[in-house]
Design a protein around this motif. Structure first.
Motif, PDB file in Angstrom:
ATOM      1  N   ILE A   1       0.826  -0.942  -0.025  1.00  0.00           N
ATOM      2  CA  ILE A   1       0.233  -0.059   0.026  1.00  0.00           C
ATOM      3  C   ILE A   1       0.961   1.260  -0.189  1.00  0.00           C
ATOM      4  N   ALA A   2       1.795   1.043   1.072  1.00  0.00           N
ATOM      5  CA  ALA A   2       3.058   1.907   1.166  1.00  0.00           C
ATOM      6  C   ALA A   2       3.013   2.816  -0.232  1.00  0.00           C
ATOM      7  N   ALA A   3       3.595   1.610  -1.314  1.00  0.00           N
ATOM      8  CA  ALA A   3       4.345   2.080  -2.345  1.00  0.00           C
ATOM      9  C   ALA A   3       3.737   2.357  -3.320  1.00  0.00           C
ATOM     10  N   SER A   4       2.217   2.305  -3.208  1.00  0.00           N
ATOM     11  CA  SER A   4       1.272   2.158  -4.601  1.00  0.00           C
ATOM     12  C   SER A   4       1.342   3.965  -4.294  1.00  0.00           C
ATOM     13  N   LEU A   5       1.009   4.185  -2.672  1.00  0.00           N
ATOM     14  CA  LEU A   5       0.807   5.476  -2.747  1.00  0.00           C
ATOM     15  C   LEU A   5       1.923   6.754  -3.240  1.00  0.00           C
ATOM     16  N   ARG A   6       2.573   5.813  -3.262  1.00  0.00           N
ATOM     17  CA  ARG A   6       3.493   6.147  -3.450  1.00  0.00           C
ATOM     18  C   ARG A   6       4.369   7.115  -5.327  1.00  0.00           C
ATOM     19  N   GLU A   7       3.623   5.695  -5.683  1.00  0.00           N
ATOM     20  CA  GLU A   7       3.279   5.611  -7.123  1.00  0.00           C
ATOM     21  C   GLU A   7       2.362   6.412  -7.868  1.00  0.00           C
ATOM     22  N   ASP A   8       1.398   6.500  -7.098  1.00  0.00           N
ATOM     23  CA  ASP A   8      -0.029   7.149  -8.273  1.00  0.00           C
ATOM     24  C   ASP A   8      -0.248   8.216  -7.666  1.00  0.00           C
ATOM     25  N   GLU A   9       0.220   8.704  -6.012  1.00  0.00           N
ATOM     26  CA  GLU A   9       0.020  10.153  -5.871  1.00  0.00           C
ATOM     27  C   GLU A   9       0.575  10.959  -5.156  1.00  0.00           C
TER      28      GLU A   9
ATOM     29  N   GLN B   1      -6.653  -9.391   2.215  1.00  0.00           N
ATOM     30  CA  GLN B   1      -5.817  -8.358   1.983  1.00  0.00           C
ATOM     31  C   GLN B   1      -5.354  -9.873   1.025  1.00  0.00           C
ATOM     32  N   ALA B   2      -5.357 -10.739   0.426  1.00  0.00           N
ATOM     33  CA  ALA B   2      -4.293 -10.843  -0.229  1.00  0.00           C
ATOM     34  C   ALA B   2      -4.903 -10.598  -1.641  1.00  0.00           C
ATOM     35  N   ALA B   3      -6.501 -10.419  -1.813  1.00  0.00           N
ATOM     36  CA  ALA B   3      -6.442 -10.230  -3.474  1.00  0.00           C
ATOM     37  C   ALA B   3      -6.082  -8.978  -3.790  1.00  0.00           C
ATOM     38  N   ILE B   4      -6.325  -8.013  -2.369  1.00  0.00           N
ATOM     39  CA  ILE B   4      -5.559  -6.426  -2.354  1.00  0.00           C
ATOM     40  C   ILE B   4      -4.368  -6.602  -2.805  1.00  0.00           C
ATOM     41  N   ALA B   5      -3.591  -6.766  -2.627  1.00  0.00           N
ATOM     42  CA  ALA B   5      -2.148  -7.837  -3.042  1.00  0.00           C
ATOM     43  C   ALA B   5      -2.056  -7.725  -4.024  1.00  0.00           C
ATOM     44  N   GLY B   6      -3.118  -8.533  -4.557  1.00  0.00           N
ATOM     45  CA  GLY B   6      -2.542  -9.206  -5.348  1.00  0.00           C
ATOM     46  C   GLY B   6      -2.657  -8.273  -7.053  1.00  0.00           C
TER      47      GLY B   6
ATOM     48  N   GLN C   1       0.158  -7.443  -9.617  1.00  0.00           N
ATOM     49  CA  GLN C   1      -0.365  -7.147 -10.854  1.00  0.00           C
ATOM     50  C   GLN C   1       0.189  -6.060 -11.940  1.00  0.00           C
ATOM     51  N   HIS C   2      -0.697  -4.569 -11.336  1.00  0.00           N
ATOM     52  CA  HIS C   2      -0.681  -3.687 -11.652  1.00  0.00           C
ATOM     53  C   HIS C   2       0.818  -2.477 -11.507  1.00  0.00           C
ATOM     54  N   SER C   3       1.989  -3.492 -11.067  1.00  0.00           N
ATOM     55  CA  SER C   3       2.942  -3.167 -10.307  1.00  0.00           C
ATOM     56  C   SER C   3       2.703  -1.492  -9.563  1.00  0.00           C
TER      57      SER C   3
ATOM     58  N   ARG D   1      -0.231   0.081  -9.661  1.00  0.00           N
ATOM     59  CA  ARG D   1      -0.522   1.075  -9.702  1.00  0.00           C
ATOM     60  C   ARG D   1      -1.854   1.466 -10.559  1.00  0.00           C
ATOM     61  N   ILE D   2      -2.691   1.848  -9.506  1.00  0.00           N
ATOM     62  CA  ILE D   2      -4.620   1.190  -8.907  1.00  0.00           C
ATOM     63  C   ILE D   2      -5.183   2.327 -10.677  1.00  0.00           C
ATOM     64  N   THR D   3      -4.100   3.343 -10.936  1.00  0.00           N
ATOM     65  CA  THR D   3      -4.657   4.640 -12.017  1.00  0.00           C
ATOM     66  C   THR D   3      -4.626   3.572 -13.111  1.00  0.00           C
ATOM     67  N   ASP D   4      -3.565   2.623 -13.773  1.00  0.00           N
ATOM     68  CA  ASP D   4      -3.773   1.618 -14.821  1.00  0.00           C
ATOM     69  C   ASP D   4      -5.222   0.382 -14.026  1.00  0.00           C
ATOM     70  N   LEU D   5      -5.080   0.338 -13.244  1.00  0.00           N
ATOM     71  CA  LEU D   5      -6.405  -0.997 -13.036  1.00  0.00           C
ATOM     72  C   LEU D   5      -7.544  -0.220 -13.686  1.00  0.00           C
ATOM     73  N   ASN D   6      -8.170   0.920 -12.903  1.00  0.00           N
ATOM     74  CA  ASN D   6      -8.353   1.484 -12.945  1.00  0.00           C
ATOM     75  C   ASN D   6      -9.246   2.642 -14.526  1.00  0.00           C
ATOM     76  N   ALA D   7      -7.989   2.310 -15.325  1.00  0.00           N
ATOM     77  CA  ALA D   7      -7.856   3.037 -16.462  1.00  0.00           C
ATOM     78  C   ALA D   7     -10.082   2.730 -17.207  1.00  0.00           C
ATOM     79  N   GLY D   8     -10.116   1.390 -17.981  1.00  0.00           N
ATOM     80  CA  GLY D   8     -11.494   1.184 -18.154  1.00  0.00           C
ATOM     81  C   GLY D   8     -12.845   1.973 -17.035  1.00  0.00           C
ATOM     82  N   PRO D   9     -12.537   1.719 -15.754  1.00  0.00           N
ATOM     83  CA  PRO D   9     -13.592   2.035 -15.240  1.00  0.00           C
ATOM     84  C   PRO D   9     -14.128   3.660 -15.017  1.00  0.00           C
ATOM     85  N   ALA D  10     -12.946   3.928 -15.262  1.00  0.00           N
ATOM     86  CA  ALA D  10     -13.256   5.928 -15.226  1.00  0.00           C
ATOM     87  C   ALA D  10     -13.461   5.878 -16.187  1.00  0.00           C
ATOM     88  N   ALA D  11     -12.963   5.689 -17.397  1.00  0.00           N
ATOM     89  CA  ALA D  11     -13.768   6.327 -18.390  1.00  0.00           C
ATOM     90  C   ALA D  11     -15.164   5.998 -18.698  1.00  0.00           C
TER      91      ALA D  11
END
Length: 447
Positions: free
Chosen positions: A95-103, A305-310, A314-316, A318-328
């Motif tokens: 989570i800390a790594a994702s916050l650095r990457e995305d936010e 937590q395991a599902a969220i971690a995966g 899977q998206h390094s 970057r939740i922004t990459d995972l959500n490109a389709g939903p955001a659109a």
């Protein structure tokens, strides 16, 4: 129920169970159940079309492979899934790594606490910060009912700051702070949703964010920042308050309910504030949240937590990459709703009726002003006679208000449902305006 012997009296229970805010979601669920064929603009839920059952297994397997690659034994991996986990969370590093990457939020791993959804994070933060009966939490008005309800359950006093079109204004906050101090109370923290807020859809301007940080420093306030809709919104994002925070004034709350899936029930709090101790052993506010959590939920679901971690792996991260389709998709549903409102209620018609709405740039919600009292009775007529459900904005005002406004959620519906639903809504508004809200005449449909 009335024929049974009463074992308890409501007045002997905690006062919070009798507050109207505690019944709001139950009433909406009841209306939805009673009129299943009605089109509902009420639930602020992700669109089901993005969920795939098999994806959960893929995510969990991705996390287990990650643990194995890191050297964990099969026995250790089994314990991760089946046993009680650390109270602070299994996936803090990810989570800390994702916050650095995305936010652009760079905080120590130890400042992250993984929670059972963002709702638990709110309870933990309020319980830790509100130490005295004179401590008060400042809230926007309108405001998310989850934080208002949490405050009421914990017996925390709240004070409302009116929300403007670009969020909170410095002078409004200053006024409320001074009023509370004059009344002998201590403004302790202020809860805000800076991006596409629930319920109004308002986004706080960059200037307003900087002013809020400055004001928090001057008045010794902590800012509780909750931004669940940022990463499911298309377009350029303004920086989070936490990424602008230079003096550890912001406690940042997050959730994966909108960005991955709600069923995981995984959220988090970032609490990097240094807490001094009399014995000289300083720690982080996160450590204090962990103590409270150990007595509330013990730990957050390891499977969740395991599902969220995966998903993060899977998206390094970057939740922004995972959500490109939903955001659109959500951008399209918001635009479809606004376009259909303009078509069904053109300028001359809405001027005659006294109707107006805002135009959020993202998120799930928008606010519609109407010429009648938009209460539960009106909602019942809307569902029964016109086949359309919405949320009264009065639910979201901590100190009263919003009686002539409704919230529309645009996230959960298809284009076809939105177009039909807005047409029905326009018919309902016309009928209410014509009859004065008595429901005695106007167009009716069977649902």
């Amino acid at each position: 129920m009335n024929t049974r012997t009463r074992d308890l009296r409501r007045e002997d229970l905690h006062a919070s169970v009798s507050l109207p805010v505690m019944d709001t979601m139950n009433f909406l669920n009841e209306i939805t159940h009673r009129y299943p064929e009605a089109i509902s603009f009420a639930p602020g839920r992700p669109y089901d079309g993005f969920f795939d059952v098999e994806q959960i297994f893929t995510y969990i397997r991705r996390y287990l492979d990650h643990l194995a690659a890191g050297g964990d034994s099969p026995a250790r991996i089994r314990d991760v899934l089946f046993q009680y986990g650390p109270t602070a969370g299994l996936i803090r590093e990810l989570i800390a790594a994702s916050l650095r990457e995305d936010e652009g939020i760079d905080v120590p791993v130890e400042s992250v606490v993984v929670t059972a959804g963002c709702q638990e994070a709110m309870f933990l933060v309020l319980r830790a910060l509100m130490a005295d009966r004179d401590d008060v939490l400042l809230l926007t008005s309108p405001c998310y009912v989850g934080i208002t309800g949490a405050a009421r359950v914990l017996g925390v006093e709240v004070a409302a700051v009116p929300e403007r079109e670009d969020g909170l204004a410095r002078e409004d906050i200053e006024t409320v702070v001074k009023e509370q101090v004059a009344a002998g109370r201590r403004p302790r923290a202020i809860y805000v949703t800076p991006d596409h807020s629930n319920p109004s859809g308002v986004t706080m301007s960059l200037q307003a964010r900087r002013e809020l940080l400055d004001l928090a420093e001057r008045h010794d306030l902590l800012i509780v920042e909750d931004s669940p809709y940022r990463l499911v919104s298309a377009g350029t994002r303004l920086p989070t308050l936490k990424s602008l925070d230079r003096n550890r004034r912001v406690v940042h709350l997050g959730s994966f309910s909108k960005t991955v899936f709600p069923g995981a029930r995984v959220g988090f709090a970032v609490a990097d504030q240094v807490v001094g101790a009399a014995e000289g052993r300083d720690g982080l506010l996160a450590d204090e949240l962990v103590k409270i959590k150990s007595m509330v939920t013990v730990n957050t679901s390891s499977l969740g937590q395991a599902a969220i971690a995966g998903a993060l792996l899977q998206h390094s991260g970057r939740i922004t990459d995972l959500n490109a389709g939903p955001a659109a998709y959500y951008a399209d549903t918001m635009r479809t709703t606004l376009d259909r409102l303009a078509r069904e209620l053109p300028a001359d018609r809405r001027a005659r009726l006294g109707v107006r709405w805002n135009e959020p740039r993202g998120g799930f919600f928008l606010t519609l002003r109407v010429p009648f009292r938009a209460d539960n009775e009106a909602l019942g007529r809307s569902a029964r006679d016109f086949g359309v459900i919405w949320t009264p904005m009065s639910y979201f005002y901590p100190e009263g208000g919003g009686d002539h406004a409704i919230r529309l959620s645009t996230s959960y519906l298809t284009r076809a449902d939105i177009e039909t639903g807005v047409s029905r809504l326009a018919e309902f508004i016309e009928a209410e305006a014509t009859t004065g809200g008595d429901g005695l005449s106007g167009s009716r449909r069977s649902v």
